[in-house]
Design a protein around this motif. Structure first.
Motif, short mmCIF file in Angstrom:
data_model
loop_
_atom_site.label_atom_id
_atom_site.label_comp_id
_atom_site.label_asym_id
_atom_site.label_seq_id
_atom_site.Cartn_x
_atom_site.Cartn_y
_atom_site.Cartn_z
N LYS A 79 1.00 -1.35 0.09
CA LYS A 79 -0.10 -0.02 -0.07
C LYS A 79 1.02 1.28 0.08
O LYS A 79 0.49 2.40 -0.63
N THR A 80 2.04 1.19 0.71
CA THR A 80 2.68 2.55 0.75
C THR A 80 3.08 3.02 -0.59
O THR A 80 2.85 3.90 -0.85
N ASP A 185 -2.89 6.94 5.90
CA ASP A 185 -2.45 5.37 5.80
C ASP A 185 -2.78 4.73 7.31
O ASP A 185 -3.08 5.25 8.34
N GLU A 186 -3.18 3.53 7.35
CA GLU A 186 -3.78 2.75 8.11
C GLU A 186 -4.86 3.40 8.86
O GLU A 186 -5.11 3.61 9.88
MG MG Z 1 1.23 -0.07 5.34
#
Ligand code: MG
Ligand code: ADP
Length: 248
Positions: A79-80, A185-186
């Motif tokens: 995902k990054t 993110d997250e």
């Molecule tokens: Mg991640």
């Protein structure tokens, strides 16, 4: 059409929204279809990433088209890089146009739940942006914030707590009104952790991000009702991407 469905099925990509672009068949398509620079493509390949992961295949083209995105894919699925690549492409295209502007603030804000994750994301940003001349900042200690924030940088990676502190300081330590990207993110974890707490923080941050062209992307490992609700309320024509079964 059949090929498109085949790609989505093969990589368990579910996309929900209007005018969803086709998933990437390869990283080379970044350059061929989206005009992503050779430099960025080379950096991606230099990481040993031969093929895009499922989430990268669908989230990257969406973000390259400037679409608001809610992305859900398992831990470890890349995902990054899925948010870094489109952000780098957009920011690298701006470079040169805006030299000399003072105190314009960062152009991309990445909100993450922990400082460790902020450092990790910064490392990946540095690798993938090699040769672009973009500056990435992680604010670690309060004492160094003021100093760091006087410097110009393009990308700020931070926890919500740090950012709120900087925004609420008597002399605001950071300007977010020129942001082009807000990435969370997250976000499932952050909505979970201090439920109302993070909601309020995100509300405050969101209000301060006054650029009408702000693009938003929320990434999480699990499907969270809270996140979906927030996206539907606050984002424009959002596309939801899930990798795997919707509720796993
Ligand atoms: Mg991640
Ligand atoms: P997530 O955020 O989804 O948990 P990460 O972005 O931390 O996943 O990536 C997990 C690992 O996969 C990292 O080591 C990263 O370098 C690697 N990775 C990312 N994209 C790819 C790719 N396309 N091919 C191979 N490995 C990749």
């Amino acid at each position: 059409e059949e090929e498109l469905n085949h790609l989505r099925n093969k990589h368990h990509i579910h996309a929900n929204g209007t005018d969803v672009p086709p998933p990437l068949a390869s990283f080379q398509e970044l350059q061929d279809t989206y005009g992503v620079s050779e430099v960025i493509l080379r950096n991606v390949l230099a990481q040993g990433y031969a093929e895009p992961t499922g989430i990268q295949r669908q989230a990257v083209p969406l973000m390259l088209q400037g679409r608001d995105t809610m992305a859900c894919a398992p831990t470890g699925s890349g995902k990054t890089a899925a948010f870094i690549v489109p952000v780098l492409h957009d920011l690298s295209q701006l470079m040169g146009e805006e030299n000399g502007e003072e105190n314009r603030g960062p152009r991309a804000l990445i909100l993450v739940p922990t400082r460790e994750l902020a450092k990790q994301s910064q490392r990946e940003f540095r690798k993938l942006s090699k040769g672009l001349g973009l500056k990435i900042c992680v604010v670690e200690k309060e004492q160094t914030m003021a100093k760091k924030c006087q410097q110009q940088f393009d990308i700020l990676v931070t926890t919500p707590n740090r950012l709120i502190y900087m925004l609420k300081n008597e002399l605001p330590l950071v300007t977010v009104s020129n942001l082009r990207w807000l990435v969370v993110d997250e976000c499932d974890k952050m909505f979970e952790a201090g439920k109302q707490g993070f909601r309020d923080q995100l509300g405050t941050i969101y209000q301060a991000c006054s650029n009408p062209n702000l693009r938003r992307a929320l990434f999480s490992a699990t499907f969270a009702q809270d996140v979906e609700e927030w996206c539907k309320l606050n984002l424009d024509n959002v596309v939801q991407v899930h990798i795997g079964a919707k509720n796993t």
